[in-house]
Design a protein around this motif. Structure first.
Motif, PDB file in Angstrom:
ATOM      1  N   ASP A  72       3.131  14.493 -13.970  1.00 23.98           N
ATOM      2  CA  ASP A  72       3.016  13.389 -13.018  1.00 23.98           C
ATOM      3  C   ASP A  72       2.301  13.826 -11.741  1.00 23.98           C
ATOM      4  O   ASP A  72       1.427  13.125 -11.237  1.00 23.98           O
ATOM      5  N   ARG A  73       2.649  15.001 -11.225  1.00 23.67           N
ATOM      6  CA  ARG A  73       1.980  15.528 -10.023  1.00 23.67           C
ATOM      7  C   ARG A  73       0.502  15.761 -10.283  1.00 23.67           C
ATOM      8  O   ARG A  73      -0.346  15.416  -9.455  1.00 23.67           O
ATOM      9  N   GLN A  74       0.171  16.336 -11.441  1.00 23.19           N
ATOM     10  CA  GLN A  74      -1.231  16.598 -11.781  1.00 23.19           C
ATOM     11  C   GLN A  74      -2.030  15.300 -11.853  1.00 23.19           C
ATOM     12  O   GLN A  74      -3.154  15.234 -11.342  1.00 23.19           O
ATOM     13  N   VAL A  75      -1.469  14.294 -12.498  1.00 26.53           N
ATOM     14  CA  VAL A  75      -2.186  13.026 -12.663  1.00 26.53           C
ATOM     15  C   VAL A  75      -2.390  12.348 -11.305  1.00 26.53           C
ATOM     16  O   VAL A  75      -3.508  11.916 -10.986  1.00 26.53           O
ATOM     17  N   ILE A  76      -1.347  12.255 -10.501  1.00 25.37           N
ATOM     18  CA  ILE A  76      -1.481  11.599  -9.188  1.00 25.37           C
ATOM     19  C   ILE A  76      -2.470  12.357  -8.305  1.00 25.37           C
ATOM     20  O   ILE A  76      -3.309  11.749  -7.636  1.00 25.37           O
ATOM     21  N   GLU A  77      -2.416  13.680  -8.308  1.00 30.37           N
ATOM     22  CA  GLU A  77      -3.364  14.469  -7.510  1.00 30.37           C
ATOM     23  C   GLU A  77      -4.792  14.256  -7.988  1.00 30.37           C
ATOM     24  O   GLU A  77      -5.721  14.135  -7.175  1.00 30.37           O
ATOM     25  N   ALA A  78      -5.009  14.220  -9.290  1.00 28.66           N
ATOM     26  CA  ALA A  78      -6.354  13.978  -9.841  1.00 28.66           C
ATOM     27  C   ALA A  78      -6.838  12.586  -9.444  1.00 28.66           C
ATOM     28  O   ALA A  78      -8.016  12.400  -9.124  1.00 28.66           O
ATOM     29  N   MET A  79      -5.946  11.613  -9.444  1.00 28.39           N
ATOM     30  CA  MET A  79      -6.321  10.251  -9.055  1.00 28.39           C
ATOM     31  C   MET A  79      -6.698  10.212  -7.574  1.00 28.39           C
ATOM     32  O   MET A  79      -7.663   9.530  -7.193  1.00 28.39           O
ATOM     33  N   LYS A  80      -5.968  10.932  -6.732  1.00 32.24           N
ATOM     34  CA  LYS A  80      -6.262  10.955  -5.300  1.00 32.24           C
ATOM     35  C   LYS A  80      -7.640  11.566  -5.030  1.00 32.24           C
ATOM     36  O   LYS A  80      -8.310  11.165  -4.075  1.00 32.24           O
ATOM     37  N   THR A 130      -8.354  -1.417  -3.471  1.00 27.05           N
ATOM     38  CA  THR A 130      -8.627  -0.692  -4.713  1.00 27.05           C
ATOM     39  C   THR A 130      -7.379  -0.004  -5.255  1.00 27.05           C
ATOM     40  O   THR A 130      -6.730   0.768  -4.548  1.00 27.05           O
ATOM     41  N   LEU A 131      -7.092  -0.264  -6.525  1.00 27.07           N
ATOM     42  CA  LEU A 131      -6.049   0.460  -7.238  1.00 27.07           C
ATOM     43  C   LEU A 131      -6.705   1.319  -8.307  1.00 27.07           C
ATOM     44  O   LEU A 131      -7.668   0.892  -8.946  1.00 27.07           O
ATOM     45  N   LEU A 132      -6.182   2.520  -8.498  1.00 33.36           N
ATOM     46  CA  LEU A 132      -6.584   3.384  -9.599  1.00 33.36           C
ATOM     47  C   LEU A 132      -5.385   3.535 -10.516  1.00 33.36           C
ATOM     48  O   LEU A 132      -4.253   3.666 -10.043  1.00 33.36           O
ATOM     49  N   PHE A 141       0.846  -1.191   0.000  1.00 32.60           N
ATOM     50  CA  PHE A 141       0.000   0.000   0.000  1.00 32.60           C
ATOM     51  C   PHE A 141       0.885   1.246   0.000  1.00 32.60           C
ATOM     52  O   PHE A 141       0.677   2.167  -0.791  1.00 32.60           O
ATOM     53  N   ASP A 142       1.886   1.276   0.862  1.00 35.00           N
ATOM     54  CA  ASP A 142       2.802   2.424   0.945  1.00 35.00           C
ATOM     55  C   ASP A 142       3.543   2.644  -0.371  1.00 35.00           C
ATOM     56  O   ASP A 142       3.715   3.782  -0.812  1.00 35.00           O
ATOM     57  N   GLU A 143       3.986   1.562  -1.002  1.00 24.53           N
ATOM     58  CA  GLU A 143       4.706   1.675  -2.274  1.00 24.53           C
ATOM     59  C   GLU A 143       3.828   2.264  -3.377  1.00 24.53           C
ATOM     60  O   GLU A 143       4.322   2.894  -4.304  1.00 24.53           O
ATOM     61  N   LEU A 144       2.522   2.052  -3.269  1.00 25.92           N
ATOM     62  CA  LEU A 144       1.592   2.501  -4.314  1.00 25.92           C
ATOM     63  C   LEU A 144       0.904   3.820  -3.971  1.00 25.92           C
ATOM     64  O   LEU A 144      -0.197   4.096  -4.424  1.00 25.92           O
ATOM     65  N   GLN A 145       1.577   4.643  -3.185  1.00 25.82           N
ATOM     66  CA  GLN A 145       1.063   5.978  -2.883  1.00 25.82           C
ATOM     67  C   GLN A 145       1.655   7.041  -3.806  1.00 25.82           C
ATOM     68  O   GLN A 145       1.329   8.220  -3.697  1.00 25.82           O
ATOM     69  N   SER A 146       2.509   6.628  -4.701  1.00 22.20           N
ATOM     70  CA  SER A 146       3.087   7.557  -5.680  1.00 22.20           C
ATOM     71  C   SER A 146       3.357   6.787  -6.969  1.00 22.20           C
ATOM     72  O   SER A 146       3.293   5.555  -7.003  1.00 22.20           O
ATOM     73  N   GLU A 147       3.662   7.533  -8.000  1.00 24.91           N
ATOM     74  CA  GLU A 147       3.941   6.946  -9.302  1.00 24.91           C
ATOM     75  C   GLU A 147       5.047   5.895  -9.195  1.00 24.91           C
ATOM     76  O   GLU A 147       6.015   6.096  -8.468  1.00 24.91           O
ATOM     77  N   ARG A 148       4.882   4.790  -9.905  1.00 26.58           N
ATOM     78  CA  ARG A 148       5.935   3.769  -9.939  1.00 26.58           C
ATOM     79  C   ARG A 148       5.730   2.847 -11.126  1.00 26.58           C
ATOM     80  O   ARG A 148       4.647   2.760 -11.684  1.00 26.58           O
TER      81      ARG A 148
END
Length: 151
Positions: free
Chosen positions: A141-149, A50-52, A14-21
């Motif tokens: 990358d920041r925009q996409v991750i923030e939109a996903m959150k 759940t993964l997005l 879960f922790d590993e999947l809190q940012s782009e990878r």
């Protein structure tokens, strides 16, 4: 420890999947009905079940999931290799808040398997770098991750 099966993400994953990878995504091809593997990086764990993930709207991944929702995400992390399986669906046809035409997909996890072969561990995880404008890539990358959150 190989061959462990969990019903959802363990805390380390879960922790590993809190940012782009970097992960790979296996789908069933909508034309050939054979396997299809793609590399993606815009992935985010919403919770342990759940993964997005975001892909270009024109990606073969979108059509493949429409044809067969069963998918597997392959993640190399926590000194091992994991197969994260479940059913995927379209969460948003167009991910809002980003300049690209991206589709947001959701994977409801039904199992997480440690699939590393016996008696070994990953000593170095995959590393990648963007080959286009670094500043623009970081901003996107920041925009996409923030939109996903927010989704």
């Amino acid at each position: 420890m190989a061959n462990q099966v969990e019903p959802g993400l363990i805390p380390a994953l879960f922790d590993e999947l809190q940012s782009e990878r970097f992960v790979t995504l296996a789908t069933v091809d909508h034309e050939t009905q054979g396997p299809n593997v793609s590399a993606i990086s815009w992935i985010f764990a919403k919770d342990e079940q759940t993964l997005l993930f975001a892909v270009d709207q024109r990606s073969r991944i979108v059509e493949n999931i429409k044809g067969n929702p069963l998918v597997v995400v392959n993640l190399i992390a926590n000194e091992s290799t994991y197969s994260i399986g479940g059913k995927a669906s379209i969460h948003q046809e167009k991910l809002s808040g980003v300049p690209l035409k991206l589709t947001l997909l959701q994977l409801v996890i039904n199992e997480v398997r440690d699939v590393m072969f016996y008696g070994s561990k990953i000593s170095t995880e995959p590393v990648y770098e963007k080959t286009y404008d670094k500043t623009a890539a970081d901003r996107l990358d920041r925009q996409v991750i923030e939109a996903m959150k927010k989704a």
